[in-house]
Each structure stands twice: as structure tokens, then as C-alpha cells.
Design an enzyme around this catalytic site. Structure first.
Site, mmCIF file in Angstrom:
data_model
loop_
_atom_site.group_PDB
_atom_site.id
_atom_site.type_symbol
_atom_site.label_atom_id
_atom_site.label_comp_id
_atom_site.label_asym_id
_atom_site.label_seq_id
_atom_site.Cartn_x
_atom_site.Cartn_y
_atom_site.Cartn_z
ATOM 1 N N ARG A 1 0.835 -1.197 0.000
ATOM 2 C CA ARG A 1 0.000 0.000 0.000
ATOM 3 C C ARG A 1 0.872 1.250 0.000
ATOM 4 O O ARG A 1 1.927 1.275 0.626
ATOM 5 C CB ARG A 1 -0.916 -0.024 1.228
ATOM 6 C CG ARG A 1 -1.712 1.249 1.380
ATOM 7 C CD ARG A 1 -3.012 1.014 2.106
ATOM 8 N NE ARG A 1 -4.002 0.361 1.272
ATOM 9 C CZ ARG A 1 -5.168 -0.071 1.714
ATOM 10 N NH1 ARG A 1 -5.460 0.050 2.985
ATOM 11 N NH2 ARG A 1 -6.033 -0.638 0.905
ATOM 12 N N GLU B 1 -1.327 -6.910 -7.185
ATOM 13 C CA GLU B 1 -2.696 -7.036 -7.690
ATOM 14 C C GLU B 1 -2.954 -8.403 -8.306
ATOM 15 O O GLU B 1 -4.036 -8.959 -8.171
ATOM 16 C CB GLU B 1 -3.009 -5.919 -8.692
ATOM 17 C CG GLU B 1 -3.171 -4.545 -8.053
ATOM 18 C CD GLU B 1 -4.215 -4.521 -6.948
ATOM 19 O OE1 GLU B 1 -5.182 -5.300 -7.009
ATOM 20 O OE2 GLU B 1 -4.062 -3.740 -6.003
ATOM 21 N N GLN C 1 -8.714 -12.979 -6.316
ATOM 22 C CA GLN C 1 -9.426 -14.099 -5.679
ATOM 23 C C GLN C 1 -8.650 -14.699 -4.513
ATOM 24 O O GLN C 1 -8.780 -15.885 -4.219
ATOM 25 C CB GLN C 1 -9.727 -15.190 -6.711
ATOM 26 C CG GLN C 1 -10.671 -14.733 -7.788
ATOM 27 C CD GLN C 1 -12.061 -14.484 -7.266
ATOM 28 O OE1 GLN C 1 -12.818 -15.397 -7.014
ATOM 29 N NE2 GLN C 1 -12.409 -13.209 -7.085
ATOM 30 N N THR C 2 -7.816 -13.894 -3.882
ATOM 31 C CA THR C 2 -6.963 -14.404 -2.820
ATOM 32 C C THR C 2 -6.955 -13.403 -1.667
ATOM 33 O O THR C 2 -6.886 -12.200 -1.911
ATOM 34 C CB THR C 2 -5.531 -14.625 -3.343
ATOM 35 O OG1 THR C 2 -5.592 -15.374 -4.560
ATOM 36 C CG2 THR C 2 -4.675 -15.381 -2.341
ATOM 37 N N LEU D 1 -0.058 -20.864 -3.329
ATOM 38 C CA LEU D 1 -0.940 -19.687 -3.473
ATOM 39 C C LEU D 1 -2.163 -20.002 -4.327
ATOM 40 O O LEU D 1 -3.205 -19.367 -4.188
ATOM 41 C CB LEU D 1 -0.186 -18.515 -4.122
ATOM 42 C CG LEU D 1 -0.093 -17.183 -3.393
ATOM 43 C CD1 LEU D 1 0.151 -16.056 -4.387
ATOM 44 C CD2 LEU D 1 -1.305 -16.850 -2.547
ATOM 45 N N TYR E 1 -10.347 -5.060 -13.907
ATOM 46 C CA TYR E 1 -10.101 -4.695 -12.508
ATOM 47 C C TYR E 1 -8.638 -4.319 -12.289
ATOM 48 O O TYR E 1 -8.319 -3.245 -11.777
ATOM 49 C CB TYR E 1 -10.482 -5.821 -11.520
ATOM 50 C CG TYR E 1 -9.796 -5.573 -10.215
ATOM 51 C CD1 TYR E 1 -10.263 -4.577 -9.360
ATOM 52 C CD2 TYR E 1 -8.597 -6.208 -9.889
ATOM 53 C CE1 TYR E 1 -9.581 -4.251 -8.194
ATOM 54 C CE2 TYR E 1 -7.906 -5.891 -8.743
ATOM 55 C CZ TYR E 1 -8.409 -4.915 -7.900
ATOM 56 O OH TYR E 1 -7.724 -4.574 -6.777
ATOM 57 N N CYS F 1 -18.748 -2.816 5.546
ATOM 58 C CA CYS F 1 -19.746 -3.290 4.586
ATOM 59 C C CYS F 1 -19.462 -4.744 4.231
ATOM 60 O O CYS F 1 -19.144 -5.092 3.106
ATOM 61 C CB CYS F 1 -19.726 -2.407 3.337
ATOM 62 S SG CYS F 1 -21.227 -2.508 2.336
ATOM 63 N N CYS G 1 -23.950 -1.953 9.740
ATOM 64 C CA CYS G 1 -24.625 -0.728 9.309
ATOM 65 C C CYS G 1 -24.715 0.310 10.421
ATOM 66 O O CYS G 1 -24.790 1.508 10.160
ATOM 67 C CB CYS G 1 -26.016 -1.057 8.760
ATOM 68 S SG CYS G 1 -25.964 -2.115 7.289
ATOM 69 N N CYS H 1 -21.816 2.598 10.160
ATOM 70 C CA CYS H 1 -21.489 2.983 8.790
ATOM 71 C C CYS H 1 -21.645 4.486 8.575
ATOM 72 O O CYS H 1 -22.698 5.061 8.868
ATOM 73 C CB CYS H 1 -22.383 2.235 7.812
ATOM 74 S SG CYS H 1 -22.102 2.720 6.097
#
Length: 333
Positions: A21, A33, A38-39, A76, A112, A184, A191, A194
Site C-alpha cells: 500500500r 494485484e 481471488q486471494t 498460493l 479490474y 460493509c 450498518c 457505517c
DNA sequence: TATCCGTGGTC
DNA sequence: TGACCAAGGAT
């Protein structure tokens, strides 16, 4: 305050500290990325650190062998991601592309990932529509369409791209991810804590527990194998899998047969070598996304010195997927 | 468009 | 425990 401002404000306070990050190197962002497809973040972190330490830049990755790259991916899952990284690095030479279309053209990179790189590395106005964004935005705007359909993803992408205009897309995208991870949630979203309660159509109409609508039919097949620990001295036979599931990985020999005697026949047919059953080791079950393997593992003895794909005890070099790695560990342990 | 591609965590 | 999900993409 706008939705974007509330989201960014929440993010500034609650953002996760992750090794991939707030970095600027598009190469490292790309690697992270791809790994994150999916991991889970938890699973990726140690792999990411090891990978970047060994392959710190495009050139180092390009010059490595695919076998070594696979080895850094061992455990992985979705191993073709490693193949695609390696291929792309070789095509790239030394500079990472800067345009959306050029990034999207990389094998293994879809809408994505291309958007995420444009946003995180270059701060361009692209919404990165992953599972998190689909969930958050479908609730926020009460989109009652199946998010498993491309059409719905497109609708949500259009909404997201509008949302990002005039703001730092990196903060919006990463804000959505951390927000989706902490507030979320997929089930029982928080909520009551939130910051977007007043703007969330799902919450206002009490649909937060039914959105997003995600209908995908998966027909899972079960396969039953006799799996062989074929030993000669203290060495175990492994075979490179040529295609399909776990392509290019090294597996124990196995056949979709009922008994170890059928295994012996099939093995003889393939390799011309006679086996002798030593013992029944254990039965294993491994669940994939679209398949379940039931593996009845037997230990066989044979003189397999003559076959050239006998791989000896090179487990440090060969990439063995979890489905069989756990069998080997049990056998050796 | 539907199916395939891995693994680990959660309830 | 089985079903679902996690920073998806290729075919």
C-alpha cells in the site's frame, strides 16, 4: 459532505497498513494485484514479500526461470498467474506501461487489475471494480441485479467512474476495499457504524442483507483416485502435469480407478514398469472450486530408474500444489 | 455466456 | 460440514 468525502475521511482514520500500500512502483503494484486476485490479503502478504525480495524489478523477474517463479508461487493457487507475470515481464523489457489499454493488454490483467494499477500507481480516475466495489456500490445504490453478470459489472463500473471524478481515485478505491473489509461485510454488515447510512439505499430500504445479488451456478464434480507414492530407495516419483487443472505442476501419479491393482495396470501401460503394493497410506480429500478429489493413497515399490521423468527427491525445486503436498508431508512426517 | 482455474477461512 | 467467499481473468 459528499459520499466521496465521507469515504475518504473514513479511510484516513481506518486504513490498513499493508506492504503493497502507498507504494509507487507500478511493477510492485502489478505483482500485488495479480496475487490478490481471488486471494485474501492475509494469504498474499508473505508471498508478496518473498516474491519482491527475490524479483525486485521487471528485469530480474524476466531473467528468472519459470520453474523458479512457480516455486515462489507454491501454495498460493491459480498458478497460471505466475506464468502470466513471467511472460509479461519478458515482453515488457524494462519499463512498465503507463496507458490503460497497454496495461489491459498484458496477459493476466483484466479490467479490474488495469484500473487498480492506473489508480494506485498513476492516480488516474479509474474505479477498480472487484468484489468489494460490487458489494459496496450495489448496496449504496440498491442495484438489484445479479453481480455475476457482465452487464451488471458494467453498470456498476459506470457509476464508480462517475464517483471517482474530481477525487484521488486511489483513496476512493482503497477506501472502498478497507471499508468493505471492516464495515460493509458480505454477511451481517455493520450498518450501525457505517458513515454512509444516510446515503445507502439498501440500508434505507432494509435490503442490506439481500444485496448484492450474486447468483452463479457451480456444478462441482467429485473424482475418486488411487494416488501412488511410488518409491525407489528413499525417493518419490513425481510427474509434471501437462494440462488442465494444476497444469505445469508436479504431481504424484494417480489414476481414476477403484483399486491399487488397477493402478498397477495403468502404470504398467504408461511406463512399462511393474509395481508392488507395499501399504495403504491414508485417504485424502481435497476441495477445489469446481472439483473434489478423493485420493486413496497407496505406497508402491518399483525400479523406476529407467524413466527419464522420474524426478527424484527434488521437492525444493519442483512446485507441488497443496492437493499433493499435504500427502507428501503426511508420508514424510 | 458458461466454465475453468487453487487455497484457506468462516459460520 | 458444506456452501460461500476473497483486491478476477482466460477461453
Amino acid at each position: 459532505m459528499s459520499i466521496q468525502e465521507k469515504l475518504i475521511k473514513w479511510y484516513e482514520v481506518n486504513k490498513r497498513d499493508l506492504p503493497f500500500r502507498d507504494i509507487k512502483d507500478p511493477y510492485k503494484i502489478w505483482v500485488s494485484e495479480i496475487m490478490l486476485q481471488q486471494t485474501t490479503v492475509t494469504a498474499v502478504i508473505p508471498y508478496y514479500k518473498r516474491f519482491i525480495e527475490r524479483f525486485p524489478d521487471i528485469e530480474t523477474l524476466a531473467n528468472a526461470t519459470i520453474e523458479e517463479v512457480y516455486k515462489y508461487w507454491e501454495g498460493l493457487g491459480y498458478y497460471r498467474r505466475a506464468l502470466h507475470l513471467h511472460k509479461s515481464a519478458n515482453l515488457m523489457k524494462d519499463t512498465f506501461p503507463k496507458e490503460y489499454k497497454d496495461i489491459l493488454a498484458l496477459i493476466g490483467v483484466g479490467p479490474y487489475t488495469a484500473s487498480a494499477i492506473m489508480s494506485f500507481a498513476y492516480h488516474k480516475p479509474y474505479i477498480a471494480v472487484d468484489g468489494n466495489a460490487l458489494r459496496v456500490l450495489s448496496r449504496l445504490y440498491a442495484i438489484e441485479e445479479n453481480i455475476a453478470l457482465n452487464k451488471t459489472v458494467k453498470t456498476i463500473t459506470d457509476i464508480g467512474n462517475q464517483l471517482v471524478i474530481g477525487y484521488d481515485s486511489a483513496k476512493i478505491n482503497q477506501g472502498i476495499m478497507d471499508f468493505a473489509n471492516a464495515v460493509c461485510l458480505p454477511v451481517h454488515p455493520h450498518c450501525n457504524e457505517c458513515p454512509l447510512q444516510k446515503e445507502c439505499t439498501a440500508y434505507l430500504t432494509n435490503k442490506q442483507d439481500v444485496l448484492p445479488i450474486n447468483i452463479k451456478k457451480v456444478n462441482k464434480k467429485s473424482l475418486s483416485y488411487i494416488t501412488g507414492i511410488v518409491v525407489y530407495d528413499d525417493e518419490v516419483m513425481l510427474i509434471k502435469n501437462k494440462n488442465g487443472l494444476l497444469e505445469n505442476m508436479y504431481l504424484l501419479p494417480q489414476y481414476e480407478v477403484e483399486s491399487p491393482y488397477s493402478f498397477i495396470e495403468a502404470f504398467k501401460e504408461d511406463y512399462g514398469i511393474d509395481l508392488e503394493v507395499l501399504s495403504h497410506l491414508k485417504d485424502f480429500k481435497h476441495v477445489f472450486t469446481h472439483r473434489t478429489w478423493y485420493m486413496h493413497v497407496y505406497v508402491f515399490k518399483a525400479d523406476i530408474r529407467s524413466i527419464d521423468f522420474y524426478t527424484k527427491n527434488k521437492q525444493e525445486e519442483l512446485t507441488i500444489p497443496t492437493a499433493h503436498k499435504k500427502i507428501l508431508k503426511h508420508y514424510e512426517g
